[in-house]
Design a protein around this motif. Structure first.
Motif, PDB file in Angstrom:
ATOM      1  N   VAL A 194       0.836  -1.206   0.000  1.00  0.00           N
ATOM      2  CA  VAL A 194       0.000   0.000   0.000  1.00  0.00           C
ATOM      3  C   VAL A 194       0.870   1.256   0.000  1.00  0.00           C
ATOM      4  CG1 VAL A 194      -1.662   1.340   1.341  1.00  0.00           C
ATOM      5  CG2 VAL A 194      -1.969  -1.119   1.086  1.00  0.00           C
ATOM      6  N   ILE A 195       1.938   1.251   0.793  1.00  0.00           N
ATOM      7  CA  ILE A 195       2.828   2.409   0.846  1.00  0.00           C
ATOM      8  C   ILE A 195       3.423   2.688  -0.534  1.00  0.00           C
ATOM      9  CG2 ILE A 195       5.006   3.287   1.777  1.00  0.00           C
ATOM     10  CD1 ILE A 195       4.340   1.611   4.333  1.00  0.00           C
ATOM     11  N   ARG A 196       3.890   1.636  -1.180  1.00  0.00           N
ATOM     12  CA  ARG A 196       4.511   1.806  -2.500  1.00  0.00           C
ATOM     13  C   ARG A 196       3.481   2.335  -3.502  1.00  0.00           C
ATOM     14  NH1 ARG A 196       9.483  -0.861  -3.228  1.00  0.00           N
ATOM     15  NH2 ARG A 196       9.028  -0.946  -5.450  1.00  0.00           N
ATOM     16  N   ARG A 197       2.266   1.798  -3.468  1.00  0.00           N
ATOM     17  CA  ARG A 197       1.234   2.268  -4.399  1.00  0.00           C
ATOM     18  C   ARG A 197       0.796   3.688  -4.081  1.00  0.00           C
ATOM     19  NH1 ARG A 197      -3.423  -0.422  -4.127  1.00  0.00           N
ATOM     20  NH2 ARG A 197      -2.962  -1.698  -2.304  1.00  0.00           N
ATOM     21  N   LEU A 198       0.766   4.017  -2.800  1.00  0.00           N
ATOM     22  CA  LEU A 198       0.404   5.374  -2.398  1.00  0.00           C
ATOM     23  C   LEU A 198       1.397   6.391  -2.958  1.00  0.00           C
ATOM     24  CD1 LEU A 198      -1.588   7.027  -0.636  1.00  0.00           C
ATOM     25  CD2 LEU A 198       0.032   6.748   1.250  1.00  0.00           C
ATOM     26  N   ALA A 199       2.690   6.061  -2.875  1.00  0.00           N
ATOM     27  CA  ALA A 199       3.712   6.960  -3.426  1.00  0.00           C
ATOM     28  C   ALA A 199       3.570   7.083  -4.938  1.00  0.00           C
ATOM     29  CB  ALA A 199       5.101   6.449  -3.056  1.00  0.00           C
ATOM     30  N   GLU A 200       3.276   5.966  -5.605  1.00  0.00           N
ATOM     31  CA  GLU A 200       3.109   5.997  -7.061  1.00  0.00           C
ATOM     32  C   GLU A 200       1.897   6.838  -7.459  1.00  0.00           C
ATOM     33  OE1 GLU A 200       2.802   1.939  -8.202  1.00  0.00           O
ATOM     34  OE2 GLU A 200       4.918   1.477  -7.782  1.00  0.00           O
ATOM     35  N   MET A 201       0.811   6.714  -6.701  1.00  0.00           N
ATOM     36  CA  MET A 201      -0.415   7.456  -7.014  1.00  0.00           C
ATOM     37  C   MET A 201      -0.265   8.951  -6.773  1.00  0.00           C
ATOM     38  SD  MET A 201      -3.158   4.820  -5.298  1.00  0.00           S
ATOM     39  CE  MET A 201      -4.474   6.041  -5.326  1.00  0.00           C
ATOM     40  N   ASN A 202       0.691   9.329  -5.933  1.00  0.00           N
ATOM     41  CA  ASN A 202       0.898  10.742  -5.605  1.00  0.00           C
ATOM     42  C   ASN A 202       2.311  11.185  -5.974  1.00  0.00           C
ATOM     43  OD1 ASN A 202      -1.647  11.550  -3.832  1.00  0.00           O
ATOM     44  ND2 ASN A 202      -1.052   9.468  -3.245  1.00  0.00           N
ATOM     45  N   ALA A 203       2.753  10.737  -7.148  1.00  0.00           N
ATOM     46  CA  ALA A 203       4.129  10.979  -7.579  1.00  0.00           C
ATOM     47  C   ALA A 203       4.455  12.453  -7.748  1.00  0.00           C
ATOM     48  CB  ALA A 203       4.397  10.231  -8.885  1.00  0.00           C
ATOM     49  N   GLN A 204       3.419  13.285  -7.906  1.00  0.00           N
ATOM     50  CA  GLN A 204       3.683  14.721  -8.041  1.00  0.00           C
ATOM     51  C   GLN A 204       4.163  15.323  -6.726  1.00  0.00           C
ATOM     52  OE1 GLN A 204       0.811  13.244  -7.848  1.00  0.00           O
ATOM     53  NE2 GLN A 204      -0.893  14.583  -7.289  1.00  0.00           N
ATOM     54  N   HIS A 205       3.895  14.632  -5.614  1.00  0.00           N
ATOM     55  CA  HIS A 205       4.282  15.132  -4.299  1.00  0.00           C
ATOM     56  C   HIS A 205       5.264  14.217  -3.566  1.00  0.00           C
ATOM     57  CE1 HIS A 205       1.179  18.121  -4.729  1.00  0.00           C
ATOM     58  NE2 HIS A 205       0.224  17.202  -4.779  1.00  0.00           N
ATOM     59  N   LEU A 206       5.150  12.913  -3.778  1.00  0.00           N
ATOM     60  CA  LEU A 206       5.933  11.942  -3.027  1.00  0.00           C
ATOM     61  C   LEU A 206       6.888  11.174  -3.914  1.00  0.00           C
ATOM     62  CD1 LEU A 206       3.040  10.261  -0.954  1.00  0.00           C
ATOM     63  CD2 LEU A 206       4.388  12.274  -0.320  1.00  0.00           C
ATOM     64  N   THR A 207       8.067  10.886  -3.385  1.00  0.00           N
ATOM     65  CA  THR A 207       8.999   9.992  -4.058  1.00  0.00           C
ATOM     66  C   THR A 207       9.489   8.962  -3.053  1.00  0.00           C
ATOM     67  OG1 THR A 207       9.763  11.704  -5.596  1.00  0.00           O
ATOM     68  CG2 THR A 207      11.184   9.784  -5.294  1.00  0.00           C
ATOM     69  N   LEU A 208       9.299   7.687  -3.371  1.00  0.00           N
ATOM     70  CA  LEU A 208       9.790   6.627  -2.503  1.00  0.00           C
ATOM     71  C   LEU A 208      11.302   6.549  -2.634  1.00  0.00           C
ATOM     72  CD1 LEU A 208       8.584   4.433  -0.611  1.00  0.00           C
ATOM     73  CD2 LEU A 208       8.815   2.845  -2.531  1.00  0.00           C
ATOM     74  N   VAL A 209      12.021   6.697  -1.515  1.00  0.00           N
ATOM     75  CA  VAL A 209      13.478   6.694  -1.552  1.00  0.00           C
ATOM     76  C   VAL A 209      14.012   5.618  -0.617  1.00  0.00           C
ATOM     77  CG1 VAL A 209      13.563   9.146  -2.095  1.00  0.00           C
ATOM     78  CG2 VAL A 209      13.738   8.421   0.282  1.00  0.00           C
TER      79      VAL A 209
END
Length: 332
Positions: free
Chosen positions: A51-66
């Motif tokens: 869910v965390i990974r998908r959440l970051a993908e869905m909000n890529a304009q604001h979040l980047t998984l690092v």
């Protein structure tokens, strides 16, 4: 929210079932309740990470998984929120180092050794009050193997929620700095969730960081507290461990009482401004508190990982027997 003056993102850590704020970056904690221990905790943890990974993908304009310090800094420069994954509770491993390595491969970068329940290899903070700690070591041999494997992987060892005996055992075992992601000073609030002064002194020797929570019961040991009470904990840890070893843990969601003046993340500027009114605090000190200390720890953890890779240190293969072998395939 970005602290432009400190050039640091104050942290906003979210668990899917519990949102927690951490300093410097977003840690999204894949937390599952202790009731899932020895049942489906591993599956639930994997689903939380998904869910965390998908959440970051869905909000890529604001979040980047690092997953690295380098990526974190670059993401901040891009004006996005650097998001990291943590696993809060050793029961999520199902007594398997293979599961730990899988979590790391999926992006997890810290493990809290226990949550509010013991594992077969580590004692939680409640063990100091409910007599489960007894004469048991803070970490079993398997528990020490977990810490060493975290070092080898380059994953942060988080000692919030663990018993004092486990804190001491982990500090003796680790070869990399550790964190207390949301623990205050026990000298000011005598809760087993907080850190005793002797452990704070050893934390300084270790190079780690203790990050102050905003839960009133860890600040004043009751349901009322103020921003000045939080500052008292910050200053105490600074006095005992040093300016390089204190940070902000907050923990806004998952708590039902917040200090007056620190009701939400919009109050971070007030906290830092209040600290700057004290001549003891410089802007450089504020930067360390707001995130640079945690970044330094993370970078050192990566350095230890790289050194162990060059030394060809192999993955740990130690096995911890299941607590209920009748429910485990291949065990008799």
């Amino acid at each position: 929210m970005c602290l432009a003056e400190a050039k640091i993102w104050p942290v906003d850590t979210m668990m899917i079932w519990k949102i927690e704020y951490r300093s410097t970056k977003k840690f999204w904690s894949a937390y599952v309740p202790c009731g899932a221990a020895q049942l489906n905790a591993v599956q639930l943890s994997l689903e939380q990470i998904d869910v965390i990974r998908r959440l970051a993908e869905m909000n890529a304009q604001h979040l980047t998984l690092v997953t690295t310090v380098k990526d974190l800094i670059e993401t901040h420069r891009e004006g996005k929120i650097a998001s990291l994954i943590g696993v809060e509770g050793g029961h999520s491993l199902g007594n398997s180092l293979g599961v730990l390595r899988t979590f790391y491969g999926l992006g997890a970068r810290y493990l809290t050794l226990t949550h509010a329940c013991d594992t077969s290899w580590a004692v939680c903070s409640l063990g100091e009050t409910n007599n489960t700690e007894g004469t048991a070591p803070g970490l079993s041999e398997f528990g020490k193997a977990v810490v060493r494997e975290l070092n080898r992987l380059g994953m942060l060892v988080d000692l919030s929620h663990v018993s004092t005996r486990t804190m001491r055992a982990a500090l003796q075992t680790t070869r990399a700095p550790v964190i207390f992601s949301h623990s205050a000073a026990r000298a000011l609030c005598n809760s087993t969730r907080n850190v005793p002064d002797d452990v704070l002194r050893n934390l300084a020797k270790n190079g780690g960081v203790a990050m102050i929570p905003f839960y009133t019961y860890f600040i004043t040991c009751n349901n009322t507290a103020t921003i000045k009470d939080v500052i008292a904990h910050i200053n105490h840890i600074r006095k005992v461990a040093g300016i390089d070893h204190v940070g902000i843990g907050a923990g806004f969601d998952g708590i039902n009482f917040t200090p007056v003046g620190l009701e939400d993340v919009s109050r971070y500027p007030q906290l830092l401004a209040t600290l700057l009114e004290d001549p003891m605090w410089s802007e450089e000190d504020i930067k360390k508190l707001a995130g640079l200390n945690l970044l330094r720890v993370f970078a050192k953890v990566e350095q230890v990982r790289d050194e162990w890779q060059r030394a060809a240190v192999l993955p740990v293969e130690k096995i911890s027997p299941p607590e209920n072998s009748a429910c485990v395939y291949g065990v008799s």
